[in-house]
Write a protein that holds these residues in place. Sequence first.
Motif, short mmCIF file in Angstrom:
data_model
loop_
_atom_site.label_atom_id
_atom_site.label_comp_id
_atom_site.label_asym_id
_atom_site.label_seq_id
_atom_site.Cartn_x
_atom_site.Cartn_y
_atom_site.Cartn_z
N ASN A 183 0.83 -1.22 0.00
CA ASN A 183 0.00 0.00 0.00
C ASN A 183 0.86 1.26 0.00
O ASN A 183 0.49 2.29 -0.55
CB ASN A 183 -1.03 0.01 1.13
CG ASN A 183 -0.42 0.08 2.49
OD1 ASN A 183 0.68 -0.45 2.68
ND2 ASN A 183 -1.09 0.70 3.43
N SER A 184 2.08 1.14 0.59
CA SER A 184 3.01 2.28 0.54
C SER A 184 3.49 2.50 -0.88
O SER A 184 3.64 3.64 -1.33
CB SER A 184 4.23 2.03 1.42
OG SER A 184 3.84 1.93 2.75
N TYR B 24 0.71 4.09 -2.76
CA TYR B 24 0.57 5.46 -2.26
C TYR B 24 1.62 6.36 -2.92
O TYR B 24 1.32 7.44 -3.42
CB TYR B 24 0.73 5.50 -0.74
CG TYR B 24 0.79 6.90 -0.18
CD1 TYR B 24 -0.36 7.66 -0.06
CD2 TYR B 24 2.01 7.47 0.20
CE1 TYR B 24 -0.31 8.96 0.43
CE2 TYR B 24 2.07 8.75 0.68
CZ TYR B 24 0.91 9.49 0.80
OH TYR B 24 0.98 10.78 1.28
N ARG C 188 0.80 6.93 -6.51
CA ARG C 188 -0.33 7.88 -6.61
C ARG C 188 0.14 9.31 -6.36
O ARG C 188 -0.22 10.24 -7.06
CB ARG C 188 -1.39 7.49 -5.59
CG ARG C 188 -2.72 7.21 -6.22
CD ARG C 188 -3.83 6.81 -5.26
NE ARG C 188 -3.59 6.87 -3.86
CZ ARG C 188 -3.47 5.81 -3.06
NH1 ARG C 188 -3.53 4.62 -3.58
NH2 ARG C 188 -3.29 5.94 -1.76
N GLN C 189 0.99 9.45 -5.32
CA GLN C 189 1.49 10.78 -4.98
C GLN C 189 2.32 11.36 -6.11
O GLN C 189 2.25 12.55 -6.41
CB GLN C 189 2.34 10.74 -3.70
CG GLN C 189 1.54 10.50 -2.44
CD GLN C 189 0.40 11.49 -2.28
OE1 GLN C 189 0.56 12.68 -2.44
NE2 GLN C 189 -0.78 10.97 -2.00
N ASN D 7 1.37 14.74 -7.83
CA ASN D 7 2.32 15.87 -7.79
C ASN D 7 2.34 16.63 -9.11
O ASN D 7 2.52 17.84 -9.14
CB ASN D 7 3.73 15.37 -7.49
CG ASN D 7 3.98 15.22 -6.01
OD1 ASN D 7 3.15 15.61 -5.18
ND2 ASN D 7 5.11 14.65 -5.65
#
Lengths: 298, 243
Positions: free
Chosen positions: A4-5, A8, A11-12, A16
């Motif tokens: 999930n990291s 994440y 996705r970030q 951005n």
Amino acid sequence: MRINSFFYTLRQGVRNLFRNKWFTLASIATISACLFLFGLFYAIVMNFQHIVKNAQEGVAVYVFFDDGLEDSRIQQIGEMILKRPEVSRVDFVSAEEAWESFKADYLGGYEDGFTENPLENSAQYEVYLSDVSMQSALVTYLESVDGVRMVNRSELVATTLTGVNALIAYVSVGIIAILFAVSVFLISNTVMIGISVRKEEINIMKYIGATDFFVRSPFVIEGMMIGLIGAAIPLGIIYTLYNIVMEYITTRFSMLSSLLSFLKVEEIFNVLTPVSLGIGVGIGFLGSIITVRKHLRV
Amino acid sequence: MAVKRKKRSTAAENEIITLTNVCKAYSTGAPALKDVNLHINRGEFVFIVGDSGSGKSTLIKLLLRELTITSGYINVMGYDLSKIRHRKIPKFRRNLGVVFQDFRLLKDRNVYENVAFAQRIIQKSNKEIKKNVPSILAIVGLAGKYKAKPKQLSGGEQQRVALARALVNKPTVLLADEPTGNLDPKNSWEIMKLLEQINENGTTVIVVTHNREIVNAMQKRVVTLKRGVIISDEEKGGYIDED
């Protein structure tokens, strides 16, 4: 990194791009401009090289034999010539073939007065070179071969083509150096903008206890995506432009296109696409690493 | 200058922060802290007070390991901060909640994401994040504003978000650098009440402040700095007038 990291972070990285729209646009524009110039230059140079190579391939050295030389010796000479590294092709033209060709080229049906072949002693080898700059060395060698009566060549063509080749090499190096300097200048400016945009955000992440890897990853993904988009745009533009220009030349200057042969768009893009994408992604990757690294020591 | 101390437990095993003969000088040569000795026990609530330039911010930066000491010994939660490796700093900071005067929120993310960010750093699962973040937002009184962006919140609310972010990972120590510096008296008191509540639940709280009224009213341990030297350390102290 947990799954999930990882998602994440991914996705970030994508988010951005939209969070800092102006920075994203400026970076994409910078990389696009540099790679557009690079791509354009590459396409032009490749075509020049192609044209010169074609011209070189047409440059032949003609080898004539002593009168009454045996066929086996002629065969032997042919094999010796073919073994030379600068030679790409050797064609044998018999005296009959030479006369037929001459008749077709110059007499145009008025050859009735000839009862014998006036080119009796004109059996020859047409020797084509892979490197035209080696022509004089080859001629010296051929003249020393036993059984060779005469060697004909066009020195002017060979010298001119060698000169053009060298010129293209020098110009290529010069333009690549200029493009590189311009790219470094533009990209370092963009990176400086990136630093001011990122500084506070990176500091906050570090104060909360984010590892360097966690802080860096979204920025690196963002940088690589900017690089990818920044490379794809000029590729698209150059592809379209190339097709338009080629079509224009073929239709408007049909004389020119019959004399000069240009590379097909696929031949250019087989190399240009992976190289440009690689450079774009590489610039994005390095740019983001450098930008973020400056603030990681908090 | 003699340091005043009144009835303070010094059981070494209970100490969570230890500064022994700590000096910090900046590259300009000006000493920011001189020979500072400070011992803070687990579960304490400590105010660090002093005028501008007294060394309060430097002290906080040393505790955060944003700066390194020039000489002496500093230990926070078992980490020797003069020797800690760069790659160990994130792990150290995860047990340390920090609140700043200017909130330092990620402006492009909403309240929920700002708080969840601290949990993502320690690789909590989405399930845990979905459970922990609303719970901490409820504690700081922002359960209904989880979708708001920082600029849509008042100063007091932004500080609560910062507090929620600092607390969500259940830190051992909470450092608050002028947490009420940008707030009106009402919000200042609310933040201080929250800090007191957090302290009652076992977290060591260290508050750097200029707020005389709050320091005097709360009757907590007060460490006073002046020109880089601790001039007073009182168990239930007040703001010392230096005039």
